[in-house]
Each structure stands twice: as structure tokens, then as C-alpha cells.
Design a protein around this motif. Sequence first.
Motif, short mmCIF file in Angstrom:
data_model
loop_
_atom_site.label_atom_id
_atom_site.label_comp_id
_atom_site.label_asym_id
_atom_site.label_seq_id
_atom_site.Cartn_x
_atom_site.Cartn_y
_atom_site.Cartn_z
N SER A 67 0.83 -1.21 0.00
CA SER A 67 0.00 0.00 0.00
C SER A 67 0.86 1.26 0.00
CB SER A 67 -0.93 0.01 1.21
OG SER A 67 -1.88 -1.03 1.15
N SER A 70 2.17 2.27 -3.42
CA SER A 70 1.19 2.61 -4.45
C SER A 70 1.48 3.98 -5.07
CB SER A 70 -0.21 2.62 -3.83
OG SER A 70 -1.14 3.28 -4.66
N GLY A 72 -0.74 5.96 -6.12
CA GLY A 72 -1.71 6.88 -5.55
C GLY A 72 -2.62 7.58 -6.53
N ASN A 188 -4.19 12.64 -6.89
CA ASN A 188 -2.96 11.87 -6.71
C ASN A 188 -2.63 11.88 -5.23
OD1 ASN A 188 -0.45 10.73 -6.76
ND2 ASN A 188 0.41 12.12 -8.28
N VAL A 189 -2.61 10.72 -4.60
CA VAL A 189 -2.43 10.59 -3.16
C VAL A 189 -1.00 10.17 -2.86
CG1 VAL A 189 -3.22 9.40 -1.07
CG2 VAL A 189 -4.85 9.95 -2.89
N ASN A 190 -0.38 10.84 -1.91
CA ASN A 190 0.93 10.43 -1.42
C ASN A 190 0.68 9.30 -0.42
OD1 ASN A 190 3.54 10.24 -0.35
ND2 ASN A 190 3.90 12.42 -0.67
N SER A 191 0.74 8.06 -0.89
CA SER A 191 0.20 6.92 -0.17
C SER A 191 0.78 6.73 1.22
CB SER A 191 0.39 5.65 -1.00
OG SER A 191 -0.29 5.74 -2.21
N TYR A 194 -0.26 9.47 3.53
CA TYR A 194 -1.69 9.32 3.82
C TYR A 194 -1.94 8.24 4.87
CZ TYR A 194 -6.33 7.28 3.27
OH TYR A 194 -7.56 6.73 3.53
N LYS A 295 4.49 14.28 -8.42
CA LYS A 295 4.62 14.63 -7.01
C LYS A 295 5.00 16.09 -6.82
CE LYS A 295 3.67 10.43 -5.88
NZ LYS A 295 2.34 10.12 -5.33
N LEU A 393 -6.49 1.53 -3.11
CA LEU A 393 -6.78 2.88 -2.63
C LEU A 393 -8.25 3.23 -2.87
CD1 LEU A 393 -5.86 5.58 -1.49
CD2 LEU A 393 -5.07 6.21 -3.79
#
Length: 426
Positions: A67, A70, A72, A188-191, A194, A295, A393
Motif C-alpha cells: 500500500s 502505491s 496513488g 494523486n495521493v501520497n500513499s 496518507y 509529485k 486505494l
Amino acid sequence: MSPLTSYGKLTSPVFLSSLSQRPLRYAVLGAGFAGLSVAWHLLKESPKDLHLHIDLYDEMGIGGGASGVSGGLLHPYSPKVKLLWRGAECWKECLKLLSIAEEAVSSEENLGSESGEFDQDFGGFLVRRRGILRPATNMKTLNLLNDNAQNCLASCKIDIIDKNAAQKLVPHLHMPLDLAFYMPEAVNVNSQYYLKALFLACQNLVKELSASGFGKRNLCLQKKSVCKLQELEGEYDAVIICLGAKADLLPELAGKLPLRTCRGVILHLQLPDNIGEDYPDHGPSILSDAWLAIKGNRSLYLGSTWEWKSRNSSPNVSTDEASNALHELLPKASAIYPGIMNWSFSEARAGLRAMPPLTAHGSLPLMGCVNNILGNDLKCKYWLLGGLGSRGLLYHGWLGKLMAEAVLSCNEQIIPSELTSWKNKR
């Protein structure tokens, strides 16, 4: 949902706990997307006067597995279907958890010493809201994405844009068919950030609920592996297995889960200081044969490779493996974004995905009570949330909530039958 709900011959442990005032003890195995979502929702959905203790087991710590690796990229669509199965519910619940995590971080500039290993500045972003762009590369993709655009969610629309509009977002973008599909609400998630933020939110919720004067809550991170479920027998009212590909390594479940494993390598690229033209601040991430998770102006992730049947769950990537990944992914990425050839390799990391079987609804995760698989002479209930694959996600918010409700009520029927039917096919 009533705590009196029964599953089989077992009365809900929530009801029994409320009668005896003993703490209800749960073990959640895995501190990735699934495990942290389950932990959050167990705390949030349980009755306020309940005494609840949760042990979260992960030898790698928060987000140390697949995870945390990922890319993201978050949206509710697939190029193969108009909308992913239950995509609306998944999208809605995932956005809720993202907001909860962001709020937890914003409440503290730096994580204090009470947070142990997390006493560090999160830095950077948790969620980059710049949308996701997918250029049409061939007629088949064009037709599929055209269908998606006609049947999209109002909360995550798909716009069809021409070459000029796309190149305003990303200059010099290559457009084979002069059309692209743009999802402005996709994120776009900074896994890894997060997941640590969501754990912080869980800790904050424990403090809030315990201070309310009703039930006492505890959440403990156990940085150790569980090699056998037998080790936990008799210690907990329920054990929720959220180990991804590692679930098949438990001897009690080995060979009993219809999962395929796939190792994926993700590359971190940076733009050298001597290159003046950076990625535009408003520029979206890009989906194509290889994806670009942006990013920042000078930092991106490129992914991903697919090594089927791998059993290697180490996040470490050898020099040869990184070189092979670069050789595979760079030509795919440069076919759409030629400027990536100016970027330099920084590092590589890898994760082992647990891919579920293909069904009429797509590749759906595995959920449900697994006592019938493990054996009937058991003192607690064992549950599985696994096989989230490459869409962990998106799925984790809604499925974590469903799993928590099912565990608290001891009622598997809360879970859609599409996610539990795998047990009938064994």
C-alpha cells in the motif's frame, strides 16, 4: 444496525461485551489501506459506551507494505468498463477518509513525541488535486474511454479535450489521436504519508472517544509479524486479516485463497537542477501504458511493472531489477511525454500485489468470515479483507467500513454477495 444481530449460532460480541462491560478485543493484521480503514471504522462505528481494544499488527509498520508503494492515482474508472463495480460508493468513502487524514495532519504542525515513531514533519502533500489525463493512443482505447465519458459520475466527470487544451495542461505532450480524456476531480495521493496520517486520525479518535466519559478505547501498533493464526486463538473476539499477498503465507490459509500475486516496481524520477523547464504546477498526472504520478514540479513516480507469480514481497529493488524496470517503462512513458527523457533516476521501490480472480463484475476483492475455511473448533471469529489488487486505494474506504460493520454485528450478510461468493466456489 443492531448489536443484537447474530451470525450463525454466535451472538454479537458487541452485545456480550455490553452485558459484561469487559473490553472487546480485536486484532487487525496489516497496516496498509485495508487494515487502517478497518481500524478507523471499528472505532467510528462501534457503540460509544463500548470498551474496545484494537491491536494493529504489521512488522513493517504503517504503510510499509505494498500500500505504501502505491502510485496513488485515484479515480473510479477502468478502461475496460464504464464505471468500476460500486465505483460511486468506493469513490465517496475514499474521499471521506482522505479528508479525515488531511484534517488530522492540519491539526498538528508536527507529530509530537506521543506518536512514537511518527514524530516527524509530514512535509509535502497528502493529496495533489490536479486531475488525471489519459491521451487516446489507439481506436480501441478511444472507443472505450468515449463510453466512459458518456457514463461518468457527476462527482468525477470525464472531459474530452483536444490537443491544444491537453498541451496547455502538459506542454509538448504527444497526442497520437489528438484527443485526451481529462478527469479534473481525480487526485494523486501520497500513499505513505496518507496512511501515517490516517493512523494519526485513529489515534486522535481514540483520545476523543475515551475522553467523552463513555467507553474506553485503545489502539496499539504491534510491529511484529503473525506467522500463524493459532498464535492469536483465544486472545481476541475477532481477527481481521488484511495482509494482502501475505495472507497466503499463513499456514491456515495457504493454498485456500483464489489470489494471484504480482510484483510491481515503481521508479522515482527527478528533474536535474540544470534543466530549466520543469513540470507545470497545474499539470495533471498521466495515465497510459505507463503512468506518471506527479509529485511536484521536479519529482514524479513512474510505474508500474507486472511480474506475475512472484513471491518477493520485499520493498527493496536490486540494481538489475531497477535497470530492467527503466528499460521497460521509459519507452512507454516517453511515447506520451517525451520530456521524461530529461529526468534522472532517483530510486526504485516495489510491492507485491494480491490480485483477485476475474468475475462477471470485474476483479473483485475477497471478503467474509473464514471460520468455515479454518475449521469449526475456534474460539473467535476470523474475517478476511484481501485481494484489493491494484485498486486498493479506491476500494479501501467503503470495504473497510463494510467489514467493520460486519465484524461488530457478527453479520456477514452486510457484505455484498459478490464479495463473499468466492467461498462457495472453493
